[in-house]
Design an enzyme around this catalytic site. Structure first.
Site, PDB file in Angstrom:
ATOM      1  N   ASN A 107      43.227  44.948 104.057  1.00  0.00           N
ATOM      2  CA  ASN A 107      42.131  44.226 104.733  1.00  0.00           C
ATOM      3  C   ASN A 107      41.877  44.746 106.148  1.00  0.00           C
ATOM      4  O   ASN A 107      41.134  44.150 106.911  1.00  0.00           O
ATOM      5  CB  ASN A 107      42.435  42.725 104.773  1.00  0.00           C
ATOM      6  CG  ASN A 107      43.621  42.410 105.669  1.00  0.00           C
ATOM      7  OD1 ASN A 107      44.314  43.322 106.115  1.00  0.00           O
ATOM      8  ND2 ASN A 107      43.838  41.140 105.931  1.00  0.00           N
ATOM      9  N   GLU A 159      44.166  45.108 108.646  1.00  0.00           N
ATOM     10  CA  GLU A 159      45.177  44.745 109.643  1.00  0.00           C
ATOM     11  C   GLU A 159      46.116  45.935 109.847  1.00  0.00           C
ATOM     12  O   GLU A 159      46.371  46.704 108.919  1.00  0.00           O
ATOM     13  CB  GLU A 159      45.967  43.509 109.181  1.00  0.00           C
ATOM     14  CG  GLU A 159      45.127  42.245 109.232  1.00  0.00           C
ATOM     15  CD  GLU A 159      45.833  41.040 108.633  1.00  0.00           C
ATOM     16  OE1 GLU A 159      46.983  41.170 108.168  1.00  0.00           O
ATOM     17  OE2 GLU A 159      45.208  39.961 108.592  1.00  0.00           O
ATOM     18  N   GLN A 164      30.369  47.645 129.955  1.00  0.00           N
ATOM     19  CA  GLN A 164      30.008  46.221 130.096  1.00  0.00           C
ATOM     20  C   GLN A 164      30.888  45.617 131.182  1.00  0.00           C
ATOM     21  O   GLN A 164      31.774  44.810 130.915  1.00  0.00           O
ATOM     22  CB  GLN A 164      30.174  45.509 128.757  1.00  0.00           C
ATOM     23  CG  GLN A 164      28.964  45.742 127.859  1.00  0.00           C
ATOM     24  CD  GLN A 164      29.108  45.046 126.532  1.00  0.00           C
ATOM     25  OE1 GLN A 164      29.545  45.628 125.548  1.00  0.00           O
ATOM     26  NE2 GLN A 164      28.766  43.780 126.507  1.00  0.00           N
ATOM     27  N   HIS A 189      34.267  53.876 134.187  1.00  0.00           N
ATOM     28  CA  HIS A 189      32.817  53.879 134.368  1.00  0.00           C
ATOM     29  C   HIS A 189      32.450  53.373 135.760  1.00  0.00           C
ATOM     30  O   HIS A 189      31.525  53.875 136.393  1.00  0.00           O
ATOM     31  CB  HIS A 189      32.161  53.044 133.282  1.00  0.00           C
ATOM     32  CG  HIS A 189      30.669  53.000 133.388  1.00  0.00           C
ATOM     33  ND1 HIS A 189      29.893  54.130 133.266  1.00  0.00           N
ATOM     34  CD2 HIS A 189      29.826  51.976 133.628  1.00  0.00           C
ATOM     35  CE1 HIS A 189      28.629  53.792 133.426  1.00  0.00           C
ATOM     36  NE2 HIS A 189      28.557  52.492 133.641  1.00  0.00           N
ATOM     37  N   LYS A 198      16.641  57.335 136.546  1.00  0.00           N
ATOM     38  CA  LYS A 198      16.584  56.962 135.124  1.00  0.00           C
ATOM     39  C   LYS A 198      16.300  55.482 135.027  1.00  0.00           C
ATOM     40  O   LYS A 198      16.881  54.699 135.757  1.00  0.00           O
ATOM     41  CB  LYS A 198      17.943  57.285 134.500  1.00  0.00           C
ATOM     42  CG  LYS A 198      18.176  56.778 133.108  1.00  0.00           C
ATOM     43  CD  LYS A 198      19.521  57.266 132.553  1.00  0.00           C
ATOM     44  CE  LYS A 198      20.647  56.287 132.777  1.00  0.00           C
ATOM     45  NZ  LYS A 198      21.891  56.635 132.065  1.00  0.00           N
ATOM     46  N   THR A 222      25.418  59.176 123.261  1.00  0.00           N
ATOM     47  CA  THR A 222      24.461  59.749 122.293  1.00  0.00           C
ATOM     48  C   THR A 222      23.808  61.018 122.833  1.00  0.00           C
ATOM     49  O   THR A 222      23.040  61.671 122.126  1.00  0.00           O
ATOM     50  CB  THR A 222      23.330  58.748 121.995  1.00  0.00           C
ATOM     51  OG1 THR A 222      22.601  58.520 123.215  1.00  0.00           O
ATOM     52  CG2 THR A 222      23.866  57.439 121.468  1.00  0.00           C
ATOM     53  N   GLY A 223      24.061  61.328 124.093  1.00  0.00           N
ATOM     54  CA  GLY A 223      23.468  62.522 124.695  1.00  0.00           C
ATOM     55  C   GLY A 223      22.080  62.297 125.253  1.00  0.00           C
ATOM     56  O   GLY A 223      21.496  63.200 125.875  1.00  0.00           O
TER      57      GLY A 223
HETATM   58  C1  R5P Z   1      25.558  55.333 131.972  1.00  0.00           C
HETATM   59  O1  R5P Z   1      25.536  54.563 132.880  1.00  0.00           O
HETATM   60  C2  R5P Z   1      26.668  56.296 131.710  1.00  0.00           C
HETATM   61  O2  R5P Z   1      27.195  56.814 132.909  1.00  0.00           O
HETATM   62  C3  R5P Z   1      26.217  57.434 130.822  1.00  0.00           C
HETATM   63  O3  R5P Z   1      25.208  58.169 131.461  1.00  0.00           O
HETATM   64  C4  R5P Z   1      25.658  56.905 129.517  1.00  0.00           C
HETATM   65  O4  R5P Z   1      26.425  55.847 129.031  1.00  0.00           O
HETATM   66  C5  R5P Z   1      25.608  57.990 128.490  1.00  0.00           C
HETATM   67  O5  R5P Z   1      25.069  57.470 127.308  1.00  0.00           O
HETATM   68  P1  R5P Z   1      24.086  58.318 126.397  1.00  0.00           P
HETATM   69  O6  R5P Z   1      24.734  59.671 126.236  1.00  0.00           O
HETATM   70  O7  R5P Z   1      24.015  57.548 125.118  1.00  0.00           O
HETATM   71  O8  R5P Z   1      22.775  58.393 127.095  1.00  0.00           O
END
Ligand code: R5P
Length: 326
Positions: free
Chosen positions: A45, A47, A105, A138, A202, A235-236
């Protein structure tokens, strides 16, 4: 009278979760400690079961786990490892999370949102962690979320050393892909001897995660080589849009340097097909052969982590790893 022999000698033991065994092996090899053998498997399951195969009583434990996908599984496994160590009488437990899960987050942007980065810190504290080691959080304030010592390591000297050796510093401009991360770009610029700075403005739509929606370059980048620095590539989307914005604004070329290669979903295709001259990342997260491409350079973070573990174990100075620069 025969007395009991007492030893105060500390015993360094390194443990690895299953997310990124290559990095853990590299770290253990550099420490000359080996990895503690363990059994770990999943029940039907989902775990997780973990057991260490030798005594850990009284040890100074360093528990490595990269929070790669599936992220919740690997966070949980590391929590379970900490719990097992606590119950088996490890003397001190240091959680090593090269990439700290849920770090993005770190505050409520809107009402009724969680602060998941704090929750992760609380979970590790509750499980029994005494201290944390992480690379390029972060945001630095996450250090304060954990109730105990946190060693916040920077990959920047490794990445910046590579970039300056390869490209020189003459024509370089350090670029932040986001106004919010300009402080990190400043640290880069200072490390590179005072190169100019720029940033890409951005904006995001709070309803569309992982999607940067507008880019405008602020700063002088024309005919220069831009080093675009970020903590992670997920995701870039952010990086590829910033590369385009810089080249469209007249940059000579763009080299991307990021610590954490999350590389989810379309990231590899986006980066492979992007106009970036090179994408330099570290192995805080596993980057399998299927995620590698011609312009990707993978640098090892193991020397930094092993030196930090050594300093913590010997009660030395982690700050010394950065020549006092924080
Ligand atoms: C955002 O605040 C982070 O520093 C990165 O720039 C972001 O999380 C990268 O995410 P993605 O590659 O999906 O745009």
């Amino acid at each position: 009278m025969t007395g009991m022999k007492r030893t105060t000698e500390k015993n360094l033991m390194v443990f690895s979760g299953r997310a990124h065994p290559e990095l853990a092996s590299e770290v253990a090899e550099q420490l000359g400690s080996g990895l503690v053998p363990q059994s770990a498997y999943d029940f039907a399951n989902g775990e997780i079961y973990v057991r260490f195969e030798e005594s850990v009583r009284g040890c100074d434990a360093f528990v490595l786990q990269s929070h790669a996908a599936p992220i919740n599984q690997w966070v949980m496994e590391q929590l379970i490892m900490v719990d097992a160590l606590k119950r088996a009488s490890a003397k001190r437990i240091t959680v090593v999370q090269p990439f700290y899960a849920y770090a993005r987050q770190d505050k409520k942007h809107r009402g009724r949102e969680p602060v998941s980065a704090r929750l992760v810190a609380d979970l590790f504290k509750t499980a029994g962690a005494d201290r944390l080691i992480a690379v390029d959080l972060h945001s630095s304030q996450i250090q304060g979320f954990f109730d105990g010592p946190v060693d916040h390591l920077m990959a920047m000297p490794i990445l910046a050393g590579y970039v300056s050796d390869k490209y020189g510093v003459e024509d370089l401009v350090v670029v932040s892909p986001d106004a919010g991360r300009i402080r990190v770009a400043e640290q880069w610029a200072s490390r590179l001897g005072g190169t100019p700075l720029a940033f890409v403005h951005k904006t995001r739509d709070a309803h569309r995660p992982n999607e940067a929606v507008a880019n405008r370059v602020v700063g002088e980048i024309r005919d220069r080589t831009c080093v675009l620095v970020d903590d992670m590539i997920d995701t870039g989307g952010t990086i590829v849009k910033a590369v385009d914005a810089l080249l469209d604004a007249g940059a000579a070329s763009v080299v991307v340097a990021a610590t954490h290669a999350v590389l989810s979903g379309p990231a590899v295709d986006r980066l492979k097909n992007s106009r970036a001259r090179e994408v330099v990342v570290t192995n805080t997260l596993p980057v399998g052969a299927d995620k590698q491409f011609d312009t990707l350079t993978l640098l090892s973070i193991a020397p930094l982590i092993s030196r930090a573990i050594r300093e913590v174990f010997e009660d030395g100075s982690v700050t010394s790893l950065f020549d006092g620069r924080a």
